[in-house]
Enzyme design. Sequence first.
Site, mmCIF file in Angstrom:
data_model
loop_
_atom_site.group_PDB
_atom_site.id
_atom_site.type_symbol
_atom_site.label_atom_id
_atom_site.label_comp_id
_atom_site.label_asym_id
_atom_site.label_seq_id
_atom_site.Cartn_x
_atom_site.Cartn_y
_atom_site.Cartn_z
ATOM 1 N N LYS A 18 0.964 -1.333 0.070
ATOM 2 C CA LYS A 18 0.003 0.285 -0.085
ATOM 3 C C LYS A 18 0.864 1.301 -0.677
ATOM 4 C CE LYS A 18 -2.261 0.760 3.482
ATOM 5 N NZ LYS A 18 -2.343 1.742 4.542
ATOM 6 N N GLY A 86 -5.136 8.271 6.002
ATOM 7 C CA GLY A 86 -3.778 9.367 6.628
ATOM 8 C C GLY A 86 -3.368 10.040 5.048
ATOM 9 N N ARG A 114 -7.283 13.279 13.588
ATOM 10 C CA ARG A 114 -5.678 12.544 13.638
ATOM 11 C C ARG A 114 -4.910 13.901 13.420
ATOM 12 N NH1 ARG A 114 -5.382 7.257 10.001
ATOM 13 N NH2 ARG A 114 -3.030 7.656 10.973
ATOM 14 N N GLN A 157 4.706 11.141 6.691
ATOM 15 C CA GLN A 157 3.924 11.488 5.499
ATOM 16 C C GLN A 157 4.023 12.698 5.981
ATOM 17 O OE1 GLN A 157 0.044 9.640 7.052
ATOM 18 N NE2 GLN A 157 0.800 8.273 6.236
ATOM 19 N N ASP A 294 3.439 -0.251 12.669
ATOM 20 C CA ASP A 294 1.826 -1.648 12.705
ATOM 21 C C ASP A 294 1.781 -2.980 13.354
ATOM 22 O OD1 ASP A 294 0.975 1.036 11.727
ATOM 23 O OD2 ASP A 294 1.844 0.430 9.279
ATOM 24 N N LYS A 322 -2.997 5.913 15.824
ATOM 25 C CA LYS A 322 -4.391 5.497 14.314
ATOM 26 C C LYS A 322 -5.727 5.700 14.035
ATOM 27 C CE LYS A 322 0.042 4.466 13.385
ATOM 28 N NZ LYS A 322 1.458 4.565 12.082
ATOM 29 N N ARG A 326 -4.335 2.556 19.217
ATOM 30 C CA ARG A 326 -4.015 1.386 18.834
ATOM 31 C C ARG A 326 -3.330 0.716 20.011
ATOM 32 N NH1 ARG A 326 -1.705 0.874 12.950
ATOM 33 N NH2 ARG A 326 -3.806 0.789 12.169
#
Length: 412
Positions: A18, A86, A114, A157, A294, A322, A326
Site C-alpha cells: 500500500k 491518512g 488525527r 507523511q 504497525d 491511528k 492502537r
Amino acid sequence: MKISSKILEGEVKAVPSKSYAHRALICAALAQGVSTIYFDKTSEDIEATISCLEELGASVKRYLNRVEIRGINLGEFPKINVRESGSTFRFLLPVSTVLYESIEFIGEGRLPDRPIAELIEVLKANGVEFDRDRLPFRTHGKFKAGKYELVGNVSSQYISGILMAASIMNEKSELKLTSSLESKNYVDMTLQVMKEFGAKVSFKDDAYKILPTGYKSREYRVEGDWSNAAFFLVAGALGGKISMSDLNAESLQGDRKILDILRDFGAEVEMGNRVTIEPKFRKNIEVDLKDVPDLLPILSVLATSVDGGVSKFYNGGRLRLKESDRLSSTAEMIRNLGGKVEERESELLVYGTNGLSGGEVDSYNDHRIAMASSIASIISGGEIYLSGASAVNKSYPKFYEDFKKLGGKYEL
C-alpha cells in the site's frame, strides 16, 4: 464473525505494498504522459488515492493487474474526499495546493481527529490559507517554493508530502528537520519512488534539497507488502509452516524487520525465492516500535503464546493516533481474549500466558486489530467473536480468502 481455533499452514502470495502504491500513483499523476503501475490487488486506501487523483484531473484506466495513469490536466475547483486514508490526505494536501488556487477537502472516520497541525503551519507560512484547521476545510492560495522547517518525530507523511510537492514547483526548495526523524524508512521509500520517476532530491545536514524537475512517466511494478505479510508470517511462528511469495528481501519497508523479530522469538526463518516461517522456540521479545508501529497488534498476539515472562513494546506513543487508539485497542483485544497486558503511556507489556482462551473483540474499525484478532485464533482455546471484521478492506480486502486458503475457519 465467529472464528474457530485452527492451525494455519501452506503458501500465499503477499499483497502489493500500500505504501509504495500510494507514492507511485501520485508521482505518475504528476508526470506528463502515461504511466503504467502494476499491482494485482487494491484496497480502500489505494482507491481513495486513485479517486482523489482523478478529481485533481488525472485520467486512470483500471485493468486486471495494472492501472494506466495519464498526468493531471488541471480543471475547476476540486472537491477531494480522502475517506479514512491518512497517507492520501497528508501526501495530497501539499501536492494539490501546488496545483490549485482553491480546494475542498473532506475525510471520514477518525481522520478529522488525527494530527495535521505541523503540516498546515508549513503551508500557511508559504502561501496557503485555510478556513478551518481540521477536516473538512477549504484552502486558498498556492503552496510556494521556499525554505521550510518541520519536526521529524510527528509524522513522516508530512515530510513525504512536502517532498513530492516540491518537485513540481517552479523553483528549488529546502526542507529542514528540526528534530530527529522517526519512521525514516517511509521517507526513504518516498525518495526512492520519486527518483525512479525522475525527481532529484539530496539530503545533507538534516535538510532535503529538492530541485523543480517534475516527474517523468514510466512503468512501475509495486512490490509486496511486508506490513500485511507480517500477520501470516507470525501465523507461521505460532502454528504450521507458512511460506509467502512476492516479498523483496532488500525492501526499504521498515516492517521487513518482522523477520528479525521472529528470529529473536525463536522461529525458524528461511529467506529465498519466498519467505518461510515455522515454529521452533517461543521466547519473550522486546521491540522498539519507533520505526515499526504497525506491527504492535500482531506482535502482542505472538507474545501471549510464550509460557511465562513478559514481552515489552516501547516508543509507541504515536499509535494512539491511528485508525484506533492502537495501544488501547490492542490491550483490550489481548484482555478480551484471555491474555494479560499492562498499558502505559507509550508502551505495552504483554505477559506470556501460553496462549489465549477466546472471547469477543471489537476491531474499532481498525484493519490491524481485525487481522491480529483472527490470527489469535491459532492459539485460542475457544472461539473468537469479532465485530467489525470488514475493517480489513482498508488495506487487505482478500485477507479472509487467504486466511481460509491456509486452513482458517470462520462463519459470518
